[in-house]
Design a protein around this motif. Structure first.
Motif, PDB file in Angstrom:
ATOM      1  N   GLY A   9      13.087 118.454 -29.583  1.00  0.00           N
ATOM      2  CA  GLY A   9      13.635 119.771 -29.899  1.00  0.00           C
ATOM      3  C   GLY A   9      15.154 119.745 -29.989  1.00  0.00           C
ATOM      4  O   GLY A   9      15.749 120.352 -30.889  1.00  0.00           O
ATOM      5  N   VAL A  10      15.804 119.031 -29.055  1.00  0.00           N
ATOM      6  CA  VAL A  10      17.269 118.924 -29.066  1.00  0.00           C
ATOM      7  C   VAL A  10      17.738 118.187 -30.314  1.00  0.00           C
ATOM      8  O   VAL A  10      18.691 118.615 -30.986  1.00  0.00           O
ATOM      9  N   VAL A  11      17.074 117.065 -30.639  1.00  0.00           N
ATOM     10  CA  VAL A  11      17.448 116.304 -31.830  1.00  0.00           C
ATOM     11  C   VAL A  11      17.258 117.155 -33.094  1.00  0.00           C
ATOM     12  O   VAL A  11      18.098 117.154 -34.001  1.00  0.00           O
ATOM     13  N   THR A  12      16.149 117.885 -33.148  1.00  0.00           N
ATOM     14  CA  THR A  12      15.881 118.738 -34.311  1.00  0.00           C
ATOM     15  C   THR A  12      16.925 119.829 -34.452  1.00  0.00           C
ATOM     16  O   THR A  12      17.308 120.209 -35.567  1.00  0.00           O
ATOM     17  N   LEU A  13      17.408 120.338 -33.328  1.00  0.00           N
ATOM     18  CA  LEU A  13      18.431 121.377 -33.351  1.00  0.00           C
ATOM     19  C   LEU A  13      19.675 120.910 -34.098  1.00  0.00           C
ATOM     20  O   LEU A  13      20.329 121.698 -34.793  1.00  0.00           O
ATOM     21  N   PHE A  14      19.992 119.613 -33.984  1.00  0.00           N
ATOM     22  CA  PHE A  14      21.164 119.071 -34.661  1.00  0.00           C
ATOM     23  C   PHE A  14      20.841 118.567 -36.069  1.00  0.00           C
ATOM     24  O   PHE A  14      21.650 118.715 -36.988  1.00  0.00           O
ATOM     25  N   MET A  15      19.655 117.960 -36.245  1.00  0.00           N
ATOM     26  CA  MET A  15      19.295 117.401 -37.548  1.00  0.00           C
ATOM     27  C   MET A  15      18.846 118.470 -38.536  1.00  0.00           C
ATOM     28  O   MET A  15      19.235 118.456 -39.701  1.00  0.00           O
ATOM     29  N   ARG A  16      17.972 119.378 -38.066  1.00  0.00           N
ATOM     30  CA  ARG A  16      17.388 120.413 -38.933  1.00  0.00           C
ATOM     31  C   ARG A  16      17.347 121.732 -38.173  1.00  0.00           C
ATOM     32  O   ARG A  16      16.293 122.145 -37.687  1.00  0.00           O
ATOM     33  N   PRO A  17      18.479 122.409 -38.023  1.00  0.00           N
ATOM     34  CA  PRO A  17      18.489 123.654 -37.247  1.00  0.00           C
ATOM     35  C   PRO A  17      17.592 124.748 -37.797  1.00  0.00           C
ATOM     36  O   PRO A  17      17.263 125.701 -37.091  1.00  0.00           O
ATOM     37  N   ASP A  18      17.163 124.600 -39.058  1.00  0.00           N
ATOM     38  CA  ASP A  18      16.284 125.613 -39.650  1.00  0.00           C
ATOM     39  C   ASP A  18      14.845 125.490 -39.171  1.00  0.00           C
ATOM     40  O   ASP A  18      14.051 126.428 -39.333  1.00  0.00           O
ATOM     41  N   VAL A  19      14.493 124.340 -38.574  1.00  0.00           N
ATOM     42  CA  VAL A  19      13.094 124.067 -38.243  1.00  0.00           C
ATOM     43  C   VAL A  19      12.622 124.864 -37.034  1.00  0.00           C
ATOM     44  O   VAL A  19      11.524 125.449 -37.053  1.00  0.00           O
ATOM     45  N   LEU A  20      13.410 124.915 -35.971  1.00  0.00           N
ATOM     46  CA  LEU A  20      12.948 125.543 -34.725  1.00  0.00           C
ATOM     47  C   LEU A  20      12.539 127.009 -34.898  1.00  0.00           C
ATOM     48  O   LEU A  20      11.483 127.407 -34.386  1.00  0.00           O
ATOM     49  N   PRO A  21      13.306 127.835 -35.600  1.00  0.00           N
ATOM     50  CA  PRO A  21      12.852 129.232 -35.793  1.00  0.00           C
ATOM     51  C   PRO A  21      11.544 129.332 -36.566  1.00  0.00           C
ATOM     52  O   PRO A  21      10.791 130.301 -36.398  1.00  0.00           O
ATOM     53  N   ARG A  22      11.258 128.338 -37.407  1.00  0.00           N
ATOM     54  CA  ARG A  22      10.043 128.373 -38.235  1.00  0.00           C
ATOM     55  C   ARG A  22       8.796 127.941 -37.465  1.00  0.00           C
ATOM     56  O   ARG A  22       7.683 128.054 -37.991  1.00  0.00           O
ATOM     57  N   LEU A  23       8.961 127.455 -36.239  1.00  0.00           N
ATOM     58  CA  LEU A  23       7.792 127.040 -35.462  1.00  0.00           C
ATOM     59  C   LEU A  23       6.860 128.213 -35.183  1.00  0.00           C
ATOM     60  O   LEU A  23       5.643 128.037 -35.089  1.00  0.00           O
ATOM     61  N   VAL A  24       7.424 129.411 -35.042  1.00  0.00           N
ATOM     62  CA  VAL A  24       6.603 130.581 -34.715  1.00  0.00           C
ATOM     63  C   VAL A  24       5.997 131.212 -35.963  1.00  0.00           C
ATOM     64  O   VAL A  24       5.181 132.137 -35.862  1.00  0.00           O
ATOM     65  N   THR A  25       6.387 130.726 -37.143  1.00  0.00           N
ATOM     66  CA  THR A  25       5.830 131.261 -38.384  1.00  0.00           C
ATOM     67  C   THR A  25       5.088 130.157 -39.131  1.00  0.00           C
ATOM     68  O   THR A  25       3.870 130.034 -39.019  1.00  0.00           O
ATOM     69  N   ASP A  26       5.828 129.343 -39.872  1.00  0.00           N
ATOM     70  CA  ASP A  26       5.200 128.288 -40.674  1.00  0.00           C
ATOM     71  C   ASP A  26       4.535 127.214 -39.827  1.00  0.00           C
ATOM     72  O   ASP A  26       3.552 126.595 -40.259  1.00  0.00           O
ATOM     73  N   GLY A  27       5.076 126.957 -38.632  1.00  0.00           N
ATOM     74  CA  GLY A  27       4.557 125.856 -37.824  1.00  0.00           C
ATOM     75  C   GLY A  27       3.618 126.260 -36.714  1.00  0.00           C
ATOM     76  O   GLY A  27       3.247 125.418 -35.882  1.00  0.00           O
ATOM     77  N   ARG A  28       3.202 127.511 -36.676  1.00  0.00           N
ATOM     78  CA  ARG A  28       2.391 127.998 -35.555  1.00  0.00           C
ATOM     79  C   ARG A  28       1.040 127.278 -35.469  1.00  0.00           C
ATOM     80  O   ARG A  28       0.620 126.861 -34.381  1.00  0.00           O
ATOM     81  N   ARG A  29       0.388 127.099 -36.613  1.00  0.00           N
ATOM     82  CA  ARG A  29      -0.920 126.418 -36.621  1.00  0.00           C
ATOM     83  C   ARG A  29      -0.785 124.974 -36.141  1.00  0.00           C
ATOM     84  O   ARG A  29      -1.574 124.504 -35.324  1.00  0.00           O
ATOM     85  N   MET A  30       0.233 124.278 -36.645  1.00  0.00           N
ATOM     86  CA  MET A  30       0.445 122.900 -36.244  1.00  0.00           C
ATOM     87  C   MET A  30       0.838 122.809 -34.772  1.00  0.00           C
ATOM     88  O   MET A  30       0.459 121.876 -34.067  1.00  0.00           O
ATOM     89  N   PHE A  31       1.607 123.795 -34.298  1.00  0.00           N
ATOM     90  CA  PHE A  31       2.063 123.806 -32.908  1.00  0.00           C
ATOM     91  C   PHE A  31       0.877 123.782 -31.948  1.00  0.00           C
ATOM     92  O   PHE A  31       0.839 122.975 -31.004  1.00  0.00           O
ATOM     93  N   PHE A  32      -0.110 124.636 -32.185  1.00  0.00           N
ATOM     94  CA  PHE A  32      -1.234 124.731 -31.260  1.00  0.00           C
ATOM     95  C   PHE A  32      -2.328 123.702 -31.549  1.00  0.00           C
ATOM     96  O   PHE A  32      -2.802 123.022 -30.632  1.00  0.00           O
ATOM     97  N   ILE A  33      -2.717 123.570 -32.813  1.00  0.00           N
ATOM     98  CA  ILE A  33      -3.802 122.634 -33.140  1.00  0.00           C
ATOM     99  C   ILE A  33      -3.308 121.194 -33.107  1.00  0.00           C
ATOM    100  O   ILE A  33      -3.884 120.339 -32.432  1.00  0.00           O
ATOM    101  N   GLY A  34      -2.227 120.928 -33.832  1.00  0.00           N
ATOM    102  CA  GLY A  34      -1.684 119.577 -33.848  1.00  0.00           C
ATOM    103  C   GLY A  34      -1.165 119.153 -32.491  1.00  0.00           C
ATOM    104  O   GLY A  34      -1.438 118.034 -32.030  1.00  0.00           O
ATOM    105  N   GLY A  35      -0.415 120.034 -31.833  1.00  0.00           N
ATOM    106  CA  GLY A  35       0.104 119.716 -30.505  1.00  0.00           C
ATOM    107  C   GLY A  35      -1.014 119.492 -29.497  1.00  0.00           C
ATOM    108  O   GLY A  35      -0.958 118.569 -28.680  1.00  0.00           O
TER     109      GLY A  35
END
Length: 282
Positions: free
Chosen positions: A188-214
């Motif tokens: 998460g820390v590395v992503t914050l610096f590499m792709r700061p746009d990704v973390l806010p999208r976890l609750v929208t575009d990445g929600r399915r992957m977050f729970f199922i994939g994780g």
């Protein structure tokens, strides 16, 4: 390797293939990897109260494991950016059992019989050969090949560290829960610096992957870490990499990918190795 351990590792391989297929199908690979890695956190928090306490002697192993898992994720992402997924992945996963087996035998002094060694070689050969069955040969991309082999080295390293660390911890589930928390936070820390746009999208575009994939990823590797404490690390690592066979089946039957003779031969070789591994004595 007992039947229980054998089946547990095969289940882990299936779960591993499921979350990889989800990442593969996503348009944003970094978002998918972030969702899977950070998705470990709620599952780790949920199991920690029920897991036996870990021995503090395992703390250096936990720290080393977190660093190695982060290195693996970053190398894999870099390889995917310039190489073909279906060739980078087999190279990375197929090289890991060979590295782990060589280290186990020549450095740790683990004794494996000839049938076990043959099984490991067949599994690795079957997986790596999947990288050769397509005309778009990623092996000709030298940088992608180097990154894939580097990824395999990280897989081998964290497999050895997690196997030895889980034994030192005296609590495989507790050990991996702390690793899951740490690796999720680190990515998460590395992503914050590499792709700061990704973390806010976890609750929208990445929600399915977050729970199922994780969830699939956490459960898969928790089973593997447990298996490390009940069977030789080299054999568990080799059997776990049969996940590529499950991934191939998902690709063919769920994603409509083409199955040719080369893939069939590679798959049969890998499965033959798994059968030999089950037949070999522990």
């Amino acid at each position: 390797m007992s039947t229980t351990v054998f089946c547990a590792v095969l289940l882990a391989a299936l779960l591993h293939a499921v979350w990889n297929a989800l990442v593969k199908g996503g348009a944003d690979k970094h978002l998918g990897m972030a969702a899977v890695s950070i998705g470990h956190v709620p599952f780790a928090l949920a199991v920690l109260p029920f897991a036996p306490a870990v021995d503090m002697a395992s703390l250096p192993w936990i720290i080393a494991s977190i660093a190695l898992h982060l290195g693996y994720q970053l190398f894999l992402l870099a390889a995917y950016k310039i190489g073909d997924l279906t060739q980078v992945y087999p190279m990375a996963r197929g090289s890991a059992p060979l590295i782990v087996t060589a280290y186990s035998v020549f450095v740790l002094g683990v004794v494996l019989d000839r049938l076990q060694l043959l099984a490991v070689l067949l599994i690795a050969a079957g997986i790596i050969s999947l990288a050769l069955v397509r005309k778009r040969d990623g092996l000709r991309n030298r940088k992608a090949a180097v990154l894939a082999l580097g990824t395999g080295a990280f897989i081998a390293a964290y497999s050895l560290v997690d196997g030895l660390g889980a034994r030192a911890a005296g609590s495989p589930l507790g050990f991996y829960a702390y690793v899951g928390l740490g690796s999720g936070f680190a990515f998460g820390v590395v992503t914050l610096f590499m792709r700061p746009d990704v973390l806010p999208r976890l609750v929208t575009d990445g929600r399915r992957m977050f729970f199922i994939g994780g969830g699939c990823s956490f459960a898969a590797y928790a089973l593997v870490v447990w298996a490390f404490t009940h069977a030789p690390i080299a054999l568990v690592t080799a059997l776990r990499e049969t996940s590529i066979v499950f991934a191939l089946m998902i690709g063919v039957f769920a994603l409509g990918e083409r199955l040719d003779l080369g893939k069939l031969i590679s798959t049969a070789t890998t499965l033959m190795g798994a059968i030999l591994l089950r037949a070999a004595k522990s």
